[in-house]
Design an enzyme around this catalytic site. Structure first.
Site, short mmCIF file in Angstrom:
data_model
loop_
_atom_site.label_atom_id
_atom_site.label_comp_id
_atom_site.label_asym_id
_atom_site.label_seq_id
_atom_site.Cartn_x
_atom_site.Cartn_y
_atom_site.Cartn_z
CG ASP A 1 90.49 7.97 24.56
OD1 ASP A 1 89.44 8.61 24.43
OD2 ASP A 1 90.81 7.01 23.84
CB ALA B 1 93.98 6.57 27.23
CB ALA B 2 93.56 2.45 30.63
CB ALA C 1 87.96 -2.80 21.34
N GLY C 2 88.24 0.72 20.99
CA GLY C 2 87.51 1.96 21.29
C GLY C 2 87.21 2.15 22.75
N GLY D 1 89.54 2.70 25.15
CA GLY D 1 90.57 3.50 25.85
C GLY D 1 91.68 2.69 26.47
CB SER D 2 93.02 -0.67 25.72
OG SER D 2 94.30 -1.09 25.46
C1 MEV Z 1 88.73 8.00 20.49
O1 MEV Z 1 88.47 7.37 21.72
C2 MEV Z 1 87.79 9.12 20.23
C3 MEV Z 1 88.03 9.97 18.99
O2 MEV Z 1 87.17 11.10 19.13
C4 MEV Z 1 89.46 10.41 18.85
C5 MEV Z 1 89.89 11.42 19.90
O3 MEV Z 1 89.07 11.99 20.59
O4 MEV Z 1 91.12 11.66 19.97
C6 MEV Z 1 87.62 9.24 17.72
#
Ligand code: MEV
Length: 327
Positions: free
Chosen positions: A157, A115-116, A109-110, A112-113
């Site tokens: 992230d 990465a966390a 969903a954007g 950062g799940s």
């Molecule tokens: C993803 O959270 C953000 C982007 O800029 C991809 C990235 O930074 O790797 C879309």
């Protein structure tokens, strides 16, 4: 003995996509966390309990054996598997592991799940094996897992999830921790459409390959918006942050990463009195974010909800990755 590590999700206030080339991205850690519990095993199996997501299984070598849920779920575990294995290689200590995954961060969903989850996996595995990893080592090892999911992510992230707080992140330069305290009146709206960061980053790259000058101009403008956005954040100038979010959303739309559902939520938030709103993260679904007067947080949330989004009033988390021994 077992160890628990938690790490926060994130929201990008300015600079997604442009940070893949340069940036900066201005990003906050949010008060939604992923939690990994790690326990040593006396064989070489790495077992994952993701029962909150409806599956469980283990890897013997590279082969995935489902215990609950479908076999394809094994693909979803590759990033964590790589993060755990890279940590063991780095420490030159090897063990089987039982890893339990629990997360409050919506998936794909954007926020950062992934990465966390990678950051917490590295921290838990490192602590279990007495690795005494520094924050930068945790961040770098988590990036190895991130690459499995996202291809060539910028690294924003895993950095914010490791360090927490507010960061400016510029690709090739690194992080600048922003001296900022307290909160910002922000509402996130989840469009409930899952999407793949890897595909969206590839889409922008293709557009840039076909139209290098035009797209580079847009990327430069996004960088300029981020720099001005950071000044506005430091000054707590909410109307200015809102203007810049609106401009940033327009720029992101022009590189093709917004969708109608996100536009609807962005307009619903603005219509309810938010100073500004934009998509956050890779776009193509996932979430938008709005800044509003503190008195209007509920109104903006309601408007997002009426437009069939899932609203979250979020706070900045100043705690990055945290680890503790359980017994
Ligand atoms: C993803 O959270 C953000 C982007 O800029 C991809 C990235 O930074 O790797 C879309």
């Amino acid at each position: 003995m077992s160890v628990e590590a938690t790490a926060p999700g994130k929201a990008i206030l300015f600079g997604e996509h442009s940070v893949v080339y340069r940036g900066p991205a201005i990003v906050i850690a949010i008060d939604r966390r992923a939690k990994i519990t790690a326990k040593e095993r006396d064989d070489e199996i790495i077992r994952f309990d993701c029962l909150d997501l409806g599956f469980e299984g283990y890897f013997e070598g590279d082969e995935y054996h489902p215990v609950a849920g479908e076999e394809w779920r094994g693909n979803r575990l590759q990033a964590m598997l790589v993060a755990a294995r890279k940590t063991m290689e780095h420490l030159d200590k090897h063990s089987g592991l039982d890893l339990t995954v629990r997360s409050e961060i919506p998936i794909a969903a954007g926020l950062g799940s992934s990465a966390a989850i990678c950051v917490a996996t590295v921290a838990a595995t490192g602590e279990l094996l007495d690795g005494n990893l520094s924050l930068q080592e945790i961040c770098d090892l988590a990036y190895e897992g991130e690459k499995v999911v996202h291809g060539t992510p910028s690294g924003v992230d895993n950095n914010i999830s490791t360090y927490g707080g507010v960061l400016s992140y510029e690709t090739g330069v690194g992080i600048e921790r922003i001296d900022f305290q307290g909160g910002l009146p922000l509402v996130i709206g989840n469009s409930r459409r899952k999407r793949s960061t890897r595909r969206l980053v590839a889409r922008v790259r293709l557009l840039r390959d076909r139209n290098p000058e035009l797209v580079d101009g847009l990327i430069d403008s996004m960088g300029e918006v981020s720099r001005k956005g950071l000044e506005a954040i430091k000054a707590r100038d909410y109307p200015m942050i809102g203007d810049l979010m609106n401009i940033n959303h327009g720029l992101l739309s022009s590189v093709g990463v917004s969708i109608a559902r996100l536009d609807i939520l962005v307009h619903a938030a603005r219509g309810a009195g938010a100073y500004g709103a934009k998509l956050t993260g890779a776009g193509g679904g996932g979430c938008m974010i709005a800044i509003t007067d503190p008195d209007k947080l509920k109104e903006v949330s309601r408007a997002i909800s009426h437009s069939r989004g899932e609203p979250h009033i979020v706070n900045i988390s100043y705690e990055g990755v945290e680890t503790r021994r359980l017994d």
